[in-house]
Design an enzyme around this catalytic site. Sequence first.
Site, PDB file in Angstrom:
ATOM      1  N   HIS A   1      -3.606 -30.897  -7.322  1.00 49.20           N
ATOM      2  CA  HIS A   1      -4.917 -31.507  -7.589  1.00 49.20           C
ATOM      3  C   HIS A   1      -4.811 -32.928  -7.066  1.00 49.20           C
ATOM      4  O   HIS A   1      -4.378 -33.110  -5.919  1.00 49.20           O
ATOM      5  CB  HIS A   1      -5.289 -31.432  -9.079  1.00 49.20           C
TER       6      HIS A   1
ATOM      7  N   HIS B   1      -7.555 -30.195  -1.943  1.00 48.73           N
ATOM      8  CA  HIS B   1      -6.835 -31.256  -2.664  1.00 48.73           C
ATOM      9  C   HIS B   1      -5.458 -31.562  -2.085  1.00 48.73           C
ATOM     10  O   HIS B   1      -4.876 -32.577  -2.449  1.00 48.73           O
ATOM     11  CB  HIS B   1      -6.673 -30.970  -4.164  1.00 48.73           C
TER      12      HIS B   1
ATOM     13  N   GLU C   1      -6.212 -24.599 -10.458  1.00 53.31           N
ATOM     14  CA  GLU C   1      -6.448 -25.764  -9.606  1.00 53.31           C
ATOM     15  C   GLU C   1      -5.380 -26.805  -9.899  1.00 53.31           C
ATOM     16  O   GLU C   1      -5.420 -27.494 -10.903  1.00 53.31           O
ATOM     17  CB  GLU C   1      -7.842 -26.354  -9.866  1.00 53.31           C
TER      18      GLU C   1
ATOM     19  N   HIS D   1     -15.603 -22.123  -6.064  1.00 51.20           N
ATOM     20  CA  HIS D   1     -15.080 -23.089  -7.046  1.00 51.20           C
ATOM     21  C   HIS D   1     -16.139 -23.550  -8.038  1.00 51.20           C
ATOM     22  O   HIS D   1     -17.146 -24.130  -7.658  1.00 51.20           O
ATOM     23  CB  HIS D   1     -14.498 -24.313  -6.338  1.00 51.20           C
TER      24      HIS D   1
ATOM     25  N   HIS E   1     -12.859 -25.493  -1.901  1.00 50.20           N
ATOM     26  CA  HIS E   1     -13.986 -26.429  -2.065  1.00 50.20           C
ATOM     27  C   HIS E   1     -13.725 -27.724  -1.308  1.00 50.20           C
ATOM     28  O   HIS E   1     -13.370 -28.740  -1.881  1.00 50.20           O
ATOM     29  CB  HIS E   1     -14.312 -26.654  -3.548  1.00 50.20           C
TER      30      HIS E   1
ATOM     31  N   ASP F   1     -16.137 -25.358 -12.140  1.00 47.44           N
ATOM     32  CA  ASP F   1     -15.316 -25.912 -13.219  1.00 47.44           C
ATOM     33  C   ASP F   1     -15.942 -25.738 -14.597  1.00 47.44           C
ATOM     34  O   ASP F   1     -15.746 -26.581 -15.474  1.00 47.44           O
ATOM     35  CB  ASP F   1     -15.066 -27.405 -12.950  1.00 47.44           C
TER      36      ASP F   1
ATOM     37  N   ASP G   1     -18.236 -26.405  -6.296  1.00 48.49           N
ATOM     38  CA  ASP G   1     -17.658 -27.466  -7.147  1.00 48.49           C
ATOM     39  C   ASP G   1     -18.601 -27.870  -8.279  1.00 48.49           C
ATOM     40  O   ASP G   1     -18.424 -28.944  -8.859  1.00 48.49           O
ATOM     41  CB  ASP G   1     -17.278 -28.704  -6.306  1.00 48.49           C
TER      42      ASP G   1
HETATM   43 ZN   LIG Z   1     -11.398 -29.929  -7.194  1.00 50.42          ZN
END
Ligand SMILES: [Zn+2]
Length: 418
Positions: free
Chosen positions: A166, A212, A139, A37, A233, A39, A302
């Site tokens: 999420h 999540h 996600e 993961h 994650h 972002d 993450d």
């Molecule tokens: Zn996340």
Amino acid sequence: MSQTHCIILFSLWTLISGYSDDRVRDLMSRYPLIDGHNDLALQLRKLHNNRLNNVNVNNMSNIATDITRLHAGHVQAQMFAVYVMCGAQDKDAVRLTLEQIDVIRRMCTEYKDFELVTSAQELRNSKLRHKIACMLSIEGGHSIDSSLPALRMFYQLGVRSMSLTHTCNTPWAESSSKLYMFYQKQNDSLTSFGKAVVEEMNRLGMIIDLSHTSWGTAQAVLNHSKAPVIFSHSSSYTICNNDRNVPDWLLKELKRNRGLIMVNLHTNFISCKKEANISHVADHFDHIKRIIGADSIGIGSDFEGAVSFPKGLEDVSKYPALIKELLRRNWTEQELADILRRNFIRIFDEVEKMRDQLVYERPSEVQISMEEVQNPCRLVLRHPDSTGSLSEKSHSSSDQSRPLCLALVLLLSNLILL
Ligand SMILES: [Zn+2]
Ligand SMILES: *[C@@H]1O[C@H](CO)[C@@H](O)[C@H](O)[C@H]1NC(C)=O
Ligand SMILES: *[C@@H]1O[C@H](CO)[C@@H](O)[C@H](O)[C@H]1NC(C)=O
Ligand SMILES: *[C@@H]1O[C@H](CO)[C@@H](O)[C@H](O)[C@H]1NC(C)=O
Ligand SMILES: *[C@@H]1O[C@H](CO)[C@@H](O)[C@H](O)[C@H]1NC(C)=O
């Protein structure tokens, strides 16, 4: 202690640590990391409004990820999160999701160090070709706007995994977070439409991601999925009791499903405090190994999705420090090869194998009922009455955007009349 003693001890220490650095480098070149993961695409949106032409992904010193440091960290494959804020749910989530897919696909095409991969075989090949493999992972299930056709089209665009929520519930699955009040579940953490999503992801060969989701939803998915699933994650709840982490009983369910937990490095999920270091991170690995074994563990940093990371693990070049600490804690090279990449590849293989077994199943035509989606923006295919207004069956909603939505619906209905 005499000065000579000190010098001898010091040289011994540098020799040993030098040796272990070499050992880490050697191990990680043979088994370079697949991280679950990152972002980066969110940062491209936030900092640059997705204007890829304005940035140099080789060197982005203001954030934790760039190509130079991915190489330094022996990262060979990265699941890049396709993430849009929960605020877009029931609004323009699908458009924003397409835009995030676009920016990752562009980045992974325009930079020759990257390569978009969509199968386990392509992932293996990308290592031989010395590329950093990009994998697309949505996600948050709000990205599909409760539509299986939308899910299928995202698959066509290369998406190979999706986390079901999420920080917001979807109409069909429940989040671990209580941040948003809508679509709250009383006793049904995975609705019948949610089960249809799980079945369709199994049929397509898309990896189901439970990071999540609430534990109830995770349990229900683990009961229902025909293929192994991942937490892309999340870390150990026993070590740090944050709701984003996974309790031991759920780890055992994950083990029964042959799934994988990719440990999140974000400080809040590691130490439950403002600060953490590599020892705290290694404690998560040790604990999860004790509960379910090293063949169920991976790494899902993450980076770019959170602000604070442990001392010594501040960016994507730092993974070797973690592997060094695990070696020091007597993890074997085989175990480390597993958590670095082999476990993930096994999951991907098994998900594809299940897809191949389900090849004669037809695409699901399950649709969510209008009652379950409180969304005034949804077009109801119906002729307007003679006054031009939509009489029945409008959804009651206090949403500010409603008049605009109704206008759009009317416009579309008129177009259909033409
Ligand atoms: Zn996340
Ligand atoms: C990356 O960019 C920063 C600031 O723009 C610069 O100081 C640094 O030398 C660059 N690093 C590399 C490896 O090019
Ligand atoms: C939840 O559902 C089960 C069976 O579906 C039922 O027995 C139970 O009473 C329900 N609990 C609540 C709190 O509604
Ligand atoms: C999952 O299955 C187990 C037994 O296999 C059962 O006890 C449990 O209630 C199920 N949970 C959900 C959420 O479906
Ligand atoms: C990490 O911090 C703890 C105290 O919270 C300390 O005991 C430990 O030695 C530190 N580890 C490293 C590698 O610095």
